[in-house]
Write a protein that holds these residues in place. Structure first.
Motif, PDB file in Angstrom:
ATOM      1  N   MET A 136       0.841  -1.212   0.000  1.00 28.42           N
ATOM      2  CA  MET A 136       0.000   0.000   0.000  1.00 28.42           C
ATOM      3  C   MET A 136       0.870   1.254   0.000  1.00 28.42           C
ATOM      4  SD  MET A 136      -3.357  -0.911   0.318  1.00 28.42           S
ATOM      5  CE  MET A 136      -4.282   0.106   1.424  1.00 28.42           C
ATOM      6  N   GLU A 137       1.955   1.247   0.793  1.00 25.50           N
ATOM      7  CA  GLU A 137       2.854   2.411   0.842  1.00 25.50           C
ATOM      8  C   GLU A 137       3.517   2.648  -0.507  1.00 25.50           C
ATOM      9  OE1 GLU A 137       5.596   1.845   4.020  1.00 25.50           O
ATOM     10  OE2 GLU A 137       4.044   1.915   5.568  1.00 25.50           O
ATOM     11  N   THR A 138       3.976   1.574  -1.165  1.00 25.66           N
ATOM     12  CA  THR A 138       4.602   1.756  -2.481  1.00 25.66           C
ATOM     13  C   THR A 138       3.600   2.274  -3.508  1.00 25.66           C
ATOM     14  OG1 THR A 138       4.214  -0.598  -2.961  1.00 25.66           O
ATOM     15  CG2 THR A 138       6.396   0.005  -2.145  1.00 25.66           C
ATOM     16  N   GLU A 139       2.367   1.843  -3.432  1.00 27.33           N
ATOM     17  CA  GLU A 139       1.350   2.369  -4.348  1.00 27.33           C
ATOM     18  C   GLU A 139       1.140   3.860  -4.126  1.00 27.33           C
ATOM     19  OE1 GLU A 139      -2.201   0.093  -3.890  1.00 27.33           O
ATOM     20  OE2 GLU A 139      -1.437  -1.625  -5.025  1.00 27.33           O
ATOM     21  N   LYS A 140       1.115   4.271  -2.845  1.00 26.19           N
ATOM     22  CA  LYS A 140       0.943   5.700  -2.546  1.00 26.19           C
ATOM     23  C   LYS A 140       2.140   6.499  -3.054  1.00 26.19           C
ATOM     24  CE  LYS A 140      -2.043   5.124   1.495  1.00 26.19           C
ATOM     25  NZ  LYS A 140      -2.154   5.260   2.961  1.00 26.19           N
ATOM     26  N   LYS A 141       3.361   5.940  -2.866  1.00 25.01           N
ATOM     27  CA  LYS A 141       4.556   6.639  -3.345  1.00 25.01           C
ATOM     28  C   LYS A 141       4.530   6.768  -4.871  1.00 25.01           C
ATOM     29  CE  LYS A 141       7.701   5.369   0.395  1.00 25.01           C
ATOM     30  NZ  LYS A 141       8.874   4.572   0.790  1.00 25.01           N
ATOM     31  N   GLN A 142       4.092   5.721  -5.561  1.00 17.83           N
ATOM     32  CA  GLN A 142       4.016   5.781  -7.018  1.00 17.83           C
ATOM     33  C   GLN A 142       3.000   6.818  -7.487  1.00 17.83           C
ATOM     34  OE1 GLN A 142       3.255   1.793  -8.359  1.00 17.83           O
ATOM     35  NE2 GLN A 142       5.436   1.244  -8.383  1.00 17.83           N
ATOM     36  N   GLU A 143       1.907   6.911  -6.800  1.00 21.72           N
ATOM     37  CA  GLU A 143       0.919   7.928  -7.152  1.00 21.72           C
ATOM     38  C   GLU A 143       1.503   9.321  -6.975  1.00 21.72           C
ATOM     39  OE1 GLU A 143      -2.590   7.240  -4.871  1.00 21.72           O
ATOM     40  OE2 GLU A 143      -3.114   5.388  -5.934  1.00 21.72           O
ATOM     41  N   LYS A 144       2.249   9.535  -5.859  1.00 21.02           N
ATOM     42  CA  LYS A 144       2.882  10.839  -5.646  1.00 21.02           C
ATOM     43  C   LYS A 144       3.896  11.134  -6.734  1.00 21.02           C
ATOM     44  CE  LYS A 144       2.465  11.038  -0.594  1.00 21.02           C
ATOM     45  NZ  LYS A 144       3.206  11.039   0.685  1.00 21.02           N
ATOM     46  N   VAL A 145       4.685  10.127  -7.094  1.00 20.08           N
ATOM     47  CA  VAL A 145       5.688  10.320  -8.148  1.00 20.08           C
ATOM     48  C   VAL A 145       5.010  10.662  -9.473  1.00 20.08           C
ATOM     49  CG1 VAL A 145       7.410   9.105  -9.540  1.00 20.08           C
ATOM     50  CG2 VAL A 145       7.471   8.920  -7.055  1.00 20.08           C
ATOM     51  N   LEU A 146       3.918   9.990  -9.795  1.00 20.33           N
ATOM     52  CA  LEU A 146       3.198  10.289 -11.033  1.00 20.33           C
ATOM     53  C   LEU A 146       2.663  11.714 -11.043  1.00 20.33           C
ATOM     54  CD1 LEU A 146       1.207   6.991 -11.707  1.00 20.33           C
ATOM     55  CD2 LEU A 146       3.057   7.953 -13.068  1.00 20.33           C
ATOM     56  N   VAL A 147       2.121  12.143  -9.911  1.00 25.88           N
ATOM     57  CA  VAL A 147       1.602  13.514  -9.829  1.00 25.88           C
ATOM     58  C   VAL A 147       2.734  14.512 -10.011  1.00 25.88           C
ATOM     59  CG1 VAL A 147       0.580  15.181  -8.240  1.00 25.88           C
ATOM     60  CG2 VAL A 147      -0.405  12.895  -8.438  1.00 25.88           C
ATOM     61  N   GLU A 148       3.891  14.269  -9.363  1.00 27.81           N
ATOM     62  CA  GLU A 148       5.035  15.173  -9.502  1.00 27.81           C
ATOM     63  C   GLU A 148       5.540  15.196 -10.934  1.00 27.81           C
ATOM     64  OE1 GLU A 148       7.914  13.899  -6.662  1.00 27.81           O
ATOM     65  OE2 GLU A 148       6.780  14.661  -4.940  1.00 27.81           O
ATOM     66  N   MET A 149       5.599  14.023 -11.578  1.00 23.84           N
ATOM     67  CA  MET A 149       6.047  13.980 -12.976  1.00 23.84           C
ATOM     68  C   MET A 149       5.104  14.760 -13.881  1.00 23.84           C
ATOM     69  SD  MET A 149       7.423  10.072 -13.382  1.00 23.84           S
ATOM     70  CE  MET A 149       7.411  10.166 -15.146  1.00 23.84           C
ATOM     71  N   GLU A 150       3.810  14.629 -13.666  1.00 21.70           N
ATOM     72  CA  GLU A 150       2.854  15.391 -14.481  1.00 21.70           C
ATOM     73  C   GLU A 150       3.048  16.889 -14.281  1.00 21.70           C
ATOM     74  OE1 GLU A 150      -1.014  13.984 -13.480  1.00 21.70           O
ATOM     75  OE2 GLU A 150      -0.787  12.102 -14.579  1.00 21.70           O
ATOM     76  N   GLU A 151       3.291  17.306 -13.046  1.00 22.07           N
ATOM     77  CA  GLU A 151       3.507  18.726 -12.779  1.00 22.07           C
ATOM     78  C   GLU A 151       4.780  19.220 -13.459  1.00 22.07           C
ATOM     79  OE1 GLU A 151       3.530  19.126  -8.545  1.00 22.07           O
ATOM     80  OE2 GLU A 151       1.356  18.889  -8.357  1.00 22.07           O
TER      81      GLU A 151
END
Length: 199
Positions: free
Chosen positions: A31-46
């Motif tokens: 679950m933690e890795t999924e949350k980290k991946q979501e954060k990374v995706l959001v940062e990459m989009e920004e």
């Protein structure tokens, strides 16, 4: 015997609890890795969106600079052509006055004014060529300063076209290589390749 079965039962319960705890910990890590991946995706989009915005601003700045350079060059070419036209008209008036005053030298005055006009036209053509080359060089320097611009070939003629035009103007391979800052063999290869394409 019952004590032995109780011991095995307790041991199995302890193993089952440890297995449950390990599975729970693994699920939490997942679950933690999924949350980290979501954060990374959001940062990459920004980051990508900010990069695209910056590229658009740089493109707009480049287009503005290029249009200003073109406007300045067109104004200077118009001014020079106006000056040359007035000089040609004044030369024609001088030639007419000389014709009236010196009828015996009529042919020489006409030939001189014609030669002068030809020289003016040739100098005007050279001026236009040098201005076009300088505008190309300025645009290339602007392109090189804006290294994030990949659309260089879309705006300016290709290196092969420049080489071919200079060759048509009568320049030799060494002069072309010096002007474009390329190697002599590279220029020769471009010309041979172009000739093979035309055949």
């Amino acid at each position: 015997m019952t004590a032995f079965l109780l011991a095995i039962s307790l041991l199995l319960n302890i193993v089952a609890l440890l297995a449950i705890i390990l599975l729970f910990l693994r699920q939490n890590k997942l679950m933690e890795t999924e949350k980290k991946q979501e954060k990374v995706l959001v940062e990459m989009e920004e980051v990508i969106s900010s990069y695209l915005i910056q590229m658009k601003e740089e493109n707009d700045n480049f287009i503005n600079k290029f249009s200003q350079i073109n406007a300045k060059n067109q104004i200077s070419v118009k001014e020079k052509s106006i000056r040359l036209n007035t000089e040609i008209k004044s030369d024609e008036h001088i030639a007419r006055a000389d014709e009236k005053s010196m009828r015996f030298a009529r042919a020489s005055v006409f030939q001189a004014s014609k030669a002068y006009k030809n020289n003016l036209r040739a100098s005007e053509e050279e001026l236009n060529e040098t201005e076009s080359l300088t505008s190309l060089k300025e645009a290339e320097s602007v392109m090189q300063s804006d290294s994030s611009q990949p659309a260089k070939a879309a705006i300016f003629p290709s290196m092969e076209d420049q080489v071919f035009v200079m060759k048509k103007q009568g320049m030799n391979v060494e002069d072309i290589a010096k002007k474009l800052g390329k190697g002599k063999t590279e220029i020769e290869l471009m010309l041979k390749f172009r000739q093979n394409q035309q055949e």
